[in-house]
Scaffold this active site. Structure first.
Site, short mmCIF file in Angstrom:
data_model
loop_
_atom_site.label_atom_id
_atom_site.label_comp_id
_atom_site.label_asym_id
_atom_site.label_seq_id
_atom_site.Cartn_x
_atom_site.Cartn_y
_atom_site.Cartn_z
N HIS A 127 0.82 -1.22 0.00
CA HIS A 127 0.00 0.00 0.00
C HIS A 127 0.85 1.27 0.00
CE1 HIS A 127 0.41 -0.19 4.51
NE2 HIS A 127 0.46 1.13 4.35
N ASP A 159 0.15 -7.72 1.47
CA ASP A 159 0.49 -6.29 1.53
C ASP A 159 2.01 -6.09 1.58
OD1 ASP A 159 0.05 -3.57 1.49
OD2 ASP A 159 -0.14 -3.40 3.66
N SER A 165 4.71 2.58 7.96
CA SER A 165 4.38 1.41 7.14
C SER A 165 5.56 1.00 6.28
CB SER A 165 3.18 1.71 6.25
OG SER A 165 2.01 1.86 7.00
#
Length: 380
Positions: A124, A154, A228
């Site tokens: 993402h 992911d 992230s």
């Protein structure tokens, strides 16, 4: 006088006996005492003050391999409908108006895996990016290209052509225990590389609805937007996870963060680099977990099982003779453990024969399934 002598001897004798008893048996007439056992530290027992007081060595080892990732995405702006109206164009000579564009920027983190320039991050973080730039702790910046992505976990792999790169050491996440100290390294809110500390709060978290394949490490180390794709390292500085998500009602860290374990990340990384895709085992079924109420309706005492809710035509399970409504009890001789068993199937090499025990209409049956390869786009 004779009477006194007669009384004196017994008294003296009694006193002597009492003295002897008290001398040699002092606890005979003492009231009962309850013994209280208390565990106390001794001089040889380590105190809290002797524990680790700094993780600077771990940070110094791991942080050079953690990069900041900046992405840009060109967005084509839609013109007002009036601009394309013939009447409007008749009164206003617009000529060939250029298409309006706007550049969206986002940020995240990544981890350099080796000196060949491979970097792991979250899918993402780079999804839809037209341009990706990685910035190292030593100040160097360079463009990066996408080697492969795996939306189902992911994860994504990038590559940069920079030379003399630092890299991180992977440690198996399988040996992590709840309570182990971990450090999260990343670029929260774009402020620059930041380190936060916490512990492993839980392992094997799934069913969160974040990814198709979930086997998260949960930690209370502060993870915020921009973290992230960054590194979750142990107290020595070895990579044990890739920070990926938080549970938050405010958008900031609330002590519940999730990381993809290094063992899963290693498999995804290897497959993406070597094959350009992640190779996963596949049974070709849709499943529903067996609840106590459903188990009772099927006349089962044990809720360890999975109901086959759907089967893909000509898939591995269809070819093995399974049908919707069958209840799988064991796979390869091991009791089914809900969705965890389906996640484990992904690690089975396609072509492997798996014995399956299942129930149909109250009777137990056995069959063998030849594991297939999970298609990149599942058939409808």
């Amino acid at each position: 006088m004779r009477n006194m002598n007669f009384l004196g001897w017994p008294i003296v004798t009694g006193v002597l006996i009492a003295v002897i008893i008290l001398q040699f048996f002092p606890n005979m007439f003492a009231p009962p005492v309850t013994t209280v056992e208390i565990r106390e530290t001794t001089a040889d027992t380590p105190h809290l003050g002797n524990g680790p007081i700094s993780y600077a060595d771990a940070v110094e080892t791991a942080s050079p391999a953690v990069v900041n990732i900046y992405t840009q995405h060109v967005v084509k702006l839609t013109q007002h409908p009036m601009v394309d109206d013939p009447t409007f164009k008749r009164f206003f000579d617009l000529g060939d108006m250029p298409q309006r564009e706007r550049i969206q920027s986002s940020l995240g983190s990544g981890v350099i895996l080796n000196q060949q320039g491979y970097i792991i991050t979250n899918n993402h973080v780079i999804a839809g990016a037209d341009r990706i730039v990685v910035a190292l702790k030593d100040g160097r910046e360079a463009p990066a290209k996408i080697v492969g992505t795996d939306p189902e976990t992911d994860l994504a792999i990038l590559k940069t052509e920079l030379k003399q790169l630092p890299s991180i050491t992977l440690s198996s996440s399988d040996s992590l225990r709840v309570g182990d100290v971990v450090l999260a390294i990343g670029n929260p809110f774009g402020v620059g590389q930041t380190v936060t500390m916490g512990i492993v709060s839980a392992t094997g978290r799934n069913g969160l609805g974040l990814n198709t394949y979930e086997d998260f490490l949960q930690t209370d180390a502060a993870i915020n937007p921009g973290n992230s794709g960054g590194a979750l390292v142990d107290a020595i500085g070895n990579l044990v996870g890739i920070n990926t998500a938080i549970f938050s009602k405010s958008g900031g860290s609330q002590g519940i963060g999730f990381a993809i374990p290094s063992s899963l990340a290693k498999k995804v990384m290897t497959d993406l680099i070597e094959h350009g895709r992640v190779i996963r085992g596949w049974l070709g079924i849709e499943i529903q977990e067996l609840t106590p109420r459903l188990a009772e309706s099927f006349g089962l005492e044990d809720v360890n099982g999975l109901i086959i809710a759907g089967i893909y035509k000509d898939g591995p399970s269809h070819q093995a003779g399974l049908q919707p409504g069958d209840i799988m009890l064991t796979i390869d001789g091991k009791p089914v453990e809900g969705r965890k068993s389906m996640i484990e199937i992904a690690d089975v090499k396609p072509g492997t024969k798996l014995p399956i025990e299942f129930i149909r209409n109250g009777k137990r049956y056995n069959t063998n399934i030849i594991v297939g390869e999970r298609p990149l786009t599942r058939p409808g």
